[in-house]
Design a protein around this motif. Structure first.
Motif, mmCIF file in Angstrom:
data_model
loop_
_atom_site.group_PDB
_atom_site.id
_atom_site.type_symbol
_atom_site.label_atom_id
_atom_site.label_comp_id
_atom_site.label_asym_id
_atom_site.label_seq_id
_atom_site.Cartn_x
_atom_site.Cartn_y
_atom_site.Cartn_z
ATOM 1 N N ARG A 74 0.803 -1.227 0.000
ATOM 2 C CA ARG A 74 0.000 0.000 0.000
ATOM 3 C C ARG A 74 0.838 1.280 0.000
ATOM 4 N NH1 ARG A 74 -5.499 -0.989 0.949
ATOM 5 N NH2 ARG A 74 -5.941 -2.985 1.919
ATOM 6 N N LYS A 77 -3.962 0.170 8.115
ATOM 7 C CA LYS A 77 -3.970 -0.983 7.204
ATOM 8 C C LYS A 77 -2.550 -1.531 7.091
ATOM 9 C CE LYS A 77 -7.463 1.183 4.188
ATOM 10 N NZ LYS A 77 -7.807 1.592 2.813
ATOM 11 N N GLN A 121 -7.106 -4.633 8.369
ATOM 12 C CA GLN A 121 -7.513 -3.230 8.543
ATOM 13 C C GLN A 121 -8.203 -3.046 9.885
ATOM 14 O OE1 GLN A 121 -9.814 -1.416 5.495
ATOM 15 N NE2 GLN A 121 -8.682 -2.401 3.845
ATOM 16 N N GLU A 129 -4.512 5.789 7.236
ATOM 17 C CA GLU A 129 -5.272 6.619 6.289
ATOM 18 C C GLU A 129 -6.331 7.384 7.031
ATOM 19 O OE1 GLU A 129 -5.451 3.614 2.548
ATOM 20 O OE2 GLU A 129 -7.272 4.728 3.040
ATOM 21 N N LYS A 130 -6.471 8.635 6.664
ATOM 22 C CA LYS A 130 -7.578 9.426 7.204
ATOM 23 C C LYS A 130 -8.886 8.784 6.752
ATOM 24 C CE LYS A 130 -8.588 14.366 7.449
ATOM 25 N NZ LYS A 130 -8.366 14.534 8.879
ATOM 26 N N PHE A 131 -9.865 8.723 7.640
ATOM 27 C CA PHE A 131 -11.157 8.154 7.275
ATOM 28 C C PHE A 131 -11.868 9.109 6.318
ATOM 29 C CE2 PHE A 131 -15.567 6.892 7.797
ATOM 30 C CZ PHE A 131 -15.434 5.526 7.603
ATOM 31 N N VAL A 132 -12.279 8.599 5.176
ATOM 32 C CA VAL A 132 -12.937 9.440 4.175
ATOM 33 C C VAL A 132 -14.450 9.305 4.338
ATOM 34 C CG1 VAL A 132 -13.215 9.907 1.711
ATOM 35 C CG2 VAL A 132 -11.030 9.058 2.579
ATOM 36 N N GLU A 150 -18.723 5.002 -3.406
ATOM 37 C CA GLU A 150 -17.535 4.286 -3.886
ATOM 38 C C GLU A 150 -17.770 3.903 -5.329
ATOM 39 O OE1 GLU A 150 -15.208 1.662 -1.164
ATOM 40 O OE2 GLU A 150 -17.081 1.668 -0.049
ATOM 41 N N HIS A 182 -16.878 -4.678 4.403
ATOM 42 C CA HIS A 182 -15.653 -4.484 3.613
ATOM 43 C C HIS A 182 -15.615 -5.340 2.349
ATOM 44 C CE1 HIS A 182 -13.655 -1.975 6.611
ATOM 45 N NE2 HIS A 182 -14.117 -2.838 7.517
ATOM 46 N N ASN A 201 -8.658 5.015 -3.875
ATOM 47 C CA ASN A 201 -8.485 4.173 -2.688
ATOM 48 C C ASN A 201 -7.406 3.140 -2.960
ATOM 49 O OD1 ASN A 201 -8.769 2.615 -0.365
ATOM 50 N ND2 ASN A 201 -10.462 1.446 -1.207
ATOM 51 N N GLU A 202 -7.597 2.312 -3.982
ATOM 52 C CA GLU A 202 -6.541 1.343 -4.294
ATOM 53 C C GLU A 202 -6.634 0.834 -5.712
ATOM 54 O OE1 GLU A 202 -6.496 -2.071 -1.756
ATOM 55 O OE2 GLU A 202 -8.559 -2.611 -2.179
HETATM 56 P P1 AMP Z 1 -9.693 -1.583 0.878
HETATM 57 O O1 AMP Z 1 -9.288 -3.001 1.179
HETATM 58 O O2 AMP Z 1 -8.632 -0.586 1.162
HETATM 59 O O3 AMP Z 1 -10.294 -1.428 -0.487
HETATM 60 O O4 AMP Z 1 -10.909 -1.248 1.882
HETATM 61 C C1 AMP Z 1 -12.117 -1.971 1.849
HETATM 62 C C2 AMP Z 1 -13.283 -1.036 2.128
HETATM 63 O O5 AMP Z 1 -13.134 -0.396 3.412
HETATM 64 C C3 AMP Z 1 -13.390 0.120 1.129
HETATM 65 O O6 AMP Z 1 -14.041 -0.272 -0.052
HETATM 66 C C4 AMP Z 1 -14.178 1.137 1.964
HETATM 67 O O7 AMP Z 1 -15.552 0.796 2.003
HETATM 68 C C5 AMP Z 1 -13.602 0.962 3.361
HETATM 69 N N1 AMP Z 1 -12.429 1.888 3.537
HETATM 70 C C6 AMP Z 1 -11.141 1.589 3.333
HETATM 71 N N2 AMP Z 1 -10.346 2.673 3.557
HETATM 72 C C7 AMP Z 1 -11.150 3.666 3.923
HETATM 73 C C8 AMP Z 1 -10.934 5.056 4.285
HETATM 74 N N3 AMP Z 1 -9.705 5.608 4.336
HETATM 75 N N4 AMP Z 1 -12.021 5.793 4.582
HETATM 76 C C9 AMP Z 1 -13.260 5.275 4.560
HETATM 77 N N5 AMP Z 1 -13.534 3.980 4.239
HETATM 78 C C10 AMP Z 1 -12.503 3.188 3.923
#
Ligand code: AMP
Length: 379
Positions: free
Chosen positions: A107, A146, A157, A181-184, A189, A215, A266-267
């Motif tokens: 990441r 994460k 996470q 990561e700051k919570f968005v 999405e 998730h 996000n990723e």
């Molecule tokens: P990821 O594995 O990073 O894609 O995270 C899985 C899910 O967690 C995402 O699709 C979001 O719904 C939630 N999520 C991850 N990171 C954040 C963030 N920084 N702020 C808010 N929601 C997040």
């Protein structure tokens, strides 16, 4: 330089889950042979492959033998050890390239890469020490901690509501190298699935609107109902990423749309993606066929959408009361059922998905949700 593997050639895939299976089905339709390597047997991909090799990814002799028998190798997951990728690269071509996996499987490397090409990302900090953590938590909380490596579907996470929770959260992920990561507080999405051929041609799907539960992706809808501005920005960001990586194959960019209407990445997933499964029925050429065409050095197919589409995942939870009520779901003429051949239905395990086409994205979504409900009504 483009290198063509014509139909009749053999494609290798590392990893044997549903993504490999749908890739193999698309490849077979085009007349390719498929070899798959993974530590398991009787796998979703192995069931539809010409040859299933059961070996550890760390068994470099087995990996080399597998690579030597195929014309090109691709992956269905990004967490492949660099030694394994190098063993393949010594014996055959690999798409996407090992250096792409190196960037996207970590990441911090991924975020640094995105920032280096001016792509907007969630505010973040690298965590390698307690001091890093305390500093990050004081500026970024509430946030999400994460693990830097080996994460998917929310694994590794932990949410951090307040700076005082940070140490306990880090303990939960074994004080591993991490990203804070700051919570968005996002509005929505979304994702773009894209393919890039060896000649640099690109094809885009979406943005898809994505809903997650625990998730894990639950529903994707395309068109996702986004403005032209958001659509073109998301596609241009994706194009910039594909070009900067000199990418060959299918890739997904997951975004947050913030409350003020701006996009944050996000990723990245350097492979076909769950949100692109609706392209199998909804689009002229699906994400898996694009992956086949790209790695084989063929021209990409048209990504044009046939009809508005929605996809709903079938998790093992649907089997909780026994076998789902397939006959009522299959009575729906707009519905396409995709099952992955997994023998054991565990809660949270992706067993299959449903695609629904309809006249509007809203009705496709509604029909998908009610089809899921009717599958569960099996008692
Ligand atoms: P990821 O594995 O990073 O894609 O995270 C899985 C899910 O967690 C995402 O699709 C979001 O719904 C939630 N999520 C991850 N990171 C954040 C963030 N920084 N702020 C808010 N929601 C997040």
């Amino acid at each position: 330089m483009s290198h063509c593997v014509l139909p009749g050639g053999t494609l290798g895939v590392l990893g044997s889950g549903q993504l490999g299976r749908m890739f193999a089905i698309a490849a077979r339709r085009l007349g390719y042979r498929i070899h798959v390597l993974s530590p398991e047997s009787d796998t979703p991909t192995g069931q539809v492959a010409d040859k299933e090799i059961q070996a550890s990814y760390q068994d470099l002799k087995a990996v080399e033998d597998f690579a030597a028998e195929v014309d090109v190798v691709t992956f269905e997951f990004e967490n492949v050890d660099s030694q394994t990728v190098e063993a393949i690269e010594r014996n055959t071509r690999v798409h996407p390239a090992g250096r792409v996996l190196h960037t996207t499987q970590h990441r911090l490397r991924e975020k640094n890469f995105l920032q280096s090409i001016s792509v907007p990302v969630t505010p973040f900090a690298a965590i390698r020490s307690q001091e890093d953590l305390e500093n990050a938590a004081s500026t970024h909380a509430p946030g999400v901690l994460k693990t830097a490596a080996w994460g998917y579907d929310g694994k590794g996470q932990v949410k951090v509501e307040a700076p005082t929770d940070a140490i306990a959260a880090w303990e939960q992920i074994d004080r591993a190298e991490a990203i804070f990561e700051k919570f968005v507080d996002f509005n929505q999405e979304l994702s773009i699935v894209a393919a890039r051929g060896q000649d640099g041609e690109c094809a885009f799907y979406g943005p898809m609107a994505n809903l997650h539960e625990n998730h894990i992706l639950s529903i994707s809808v395309c068109p996702g109902g986004f403005s032209e501005k958001v659509t073109s920005e998301a596609q241009e960001i994706t194009r910039a990423i594909l070009e900067a990586l000199n990418y060959v194959g299918t890739l997904c960019v997951e975004f947050f749309l913030t409350q003020d209407g701006s996009l944050l990445v996000n990723e990245l997933a350097p492979r076909p993606h769950n949100s692109g499964h609706l392209t199998i029925d909804g689009h002229r050429t699906c994400q898996f066929e694009q992956q086949v065409r790209a790695i084989a050095g063929l021209p990409l197919g048209s990504p044009a959408q046939i009809k508005p589409a929605a996809m709903v995942n079938l998790l093992g939870d649907v089997w909780q009361n026994g076998d789902p009520d397939w006959s009522s779901a299959l009575a729906n003429n707009n519905l396409k059922l995709h099952l992955y051949g997994k023998r054991e239905a565990r809660v949270g395990r992706k067993m299959g998905h449903i695609n629904i086409l309809s006249d509007t994205p809203e009705s496709a979504k509604q029909l998908a949700v009610s089809a899921l409900q009717s599958l569960k009504n099996n008692t």
